[in-house]
Scaffold this active site. Structure first.
Site, PDB file in Angstrom:
ATOM      1  N   ILE A 235       0.853  -1.190   0.000  1.00  0.00           N
ATOM      2  CA  ILE A 235       0.000   0.000   0.000  1.00  0.00           C
ATOM      3  C   ILE A 235       0.890   1.242   0.000  1.00  0.00           C
ATOM      4  CG2 ILE A 235      -1.879   1.222   1.150  1.00  0.00           C
ATOM      5  CD1 ILE A 235      -2.562  -1.679   0.157  1.00  0.00           C
ATOM      6  N   LYS A 236       0.554   2.149  -0.924  1.00  0.00           N
ATOM      7  CA  LYS A 236       1.361   3.363  -1.058  1.00  0.00           C
ATOM      8  C   LYS A 236       0.586   4.532  -0.451  1.00  0.00           C
ATOM      9  CE  LYS A 236       4.021   5.098  -5.010  1.00  0.00           C
ATOM     10  NZ  LYS A 236       3.967   5.128  -6.490  1.00  0.00           N
ATOM     11  N   VAL A 237       1.231   5.243   0.448  1.00  0.00           N
ATOM     12  CA  VAL A 237       0.572   6.387   1.107  1.00  0.00           C
ATOM     13  C   VAL A 237       1.472   7.613   0.958  1.00  0.00           C
ATOM     14  CG1 VAL A 237      -0.609   4.935   2.821  1.00  0.00           C
ATOM     15  CG2 VAL A 237       1.621   5.925   3.381  1.00  0.00           C
TER      16      VAL A 237
END
Ligand code: G3P
Length: 215
Positions: A83-85
């Protein structure tokens, strides 16, 4: 030393996956938009079709950490999805929560060493400094890679440096030299990594001589 492709284009990944040189894929909303696919379906297809990829970054976009975490949940059901935040207060809160839920997390839009420190403290699996965009703005993106490398070497928290916004094979190589664990690059940049006029010329000579020996 890992190579990631920075694309959501299924065919572009498929054409290069068989080289055995690709370790992962990164996507972002702009790349998903360019692919013309639904974000979940695009990531699902990549995850299911290319099992040797160790990490496929799927980006979430929301103002609040809780909303980012909710957006991330369907992606977390897929194999090898990271997951990219964004590197914001809420993004780093989401990073910590996602790590606690067992996800791997890529903290993106890193433009300073201070941001890389906070991302590592939040438990990021990867930090993504944007080398090209720093250069576009008159800053030294490679120097940032080196600084983050030095900090992480002295204060290891297990976060890997994933250089992003890299637009030429020369910069790819320099990112590794400065300490990047991973470089993500557009497919065309990966293709150009093979290229040298001297290789082509040398091969033409070898081919000619081979043909004359085997006449
Ligand atoms: O991975 C980040 C990348 O997609 C951004 O690249 O060239 O738009 O700065 P660029």
């Amino acid at each position: 030393m890992k190579i990631f492709l920075d694309t959501a284009d299924y065919d572009a990944i498929s054409m290069r996956y068989d080289t055995g040189l690709i370790d992962g894929v990164t996507t972002n909303p702009s790349l998903i938009k360019k692919s013309g696919d639904d974000p979940f379906e695009a990531i699902k297809a990549i995850s299911e079709s290319f099992p040797d990829l160790k990490s496929i970054s799927a980006e979430v976009v929301a103002d609040l950490a809780c909303d980012m975490v909710e957006q991330a949940k369907p992606f977390m059901e897929l194999d090898n999805v990271t997951i990219k935040v964004p590197c914001t207060v809420e993004g780093l809160r989401a990073c910590r929560q996602l790590r606690d839920l067992g996800a791997t997390v890529n903290v993106t839009l890193i433009f300073s060493a201070a941001q890389a420190v906070l991302a590592a403290k939040a438990g990021a699996t990867y930090v993504s400094p944007f080398v090209g965009r720093l250069t576009d703005n008159g800053c030294d993106g490679l120097e940032l890679i080196k600084t983050i490398y030095d900090i992480y070497a002295r204060q290891p928290l297990g976060t890997e440096i994933l250089a992003a916004s890299v637009r030429s094979p020369e910069v790819v190589a320099l990112c590794y030299r400065e300490g990047s664990d991973i470089v993500t690059m557009p497919p065309g940049v990966f293709d150009r990594m093979y290229e040298s006029v001297l290789t082509r010329e040398g091969l033409a000579i070898f081919q000619k001589d081979w043909d004359s020996i085997n006449k």
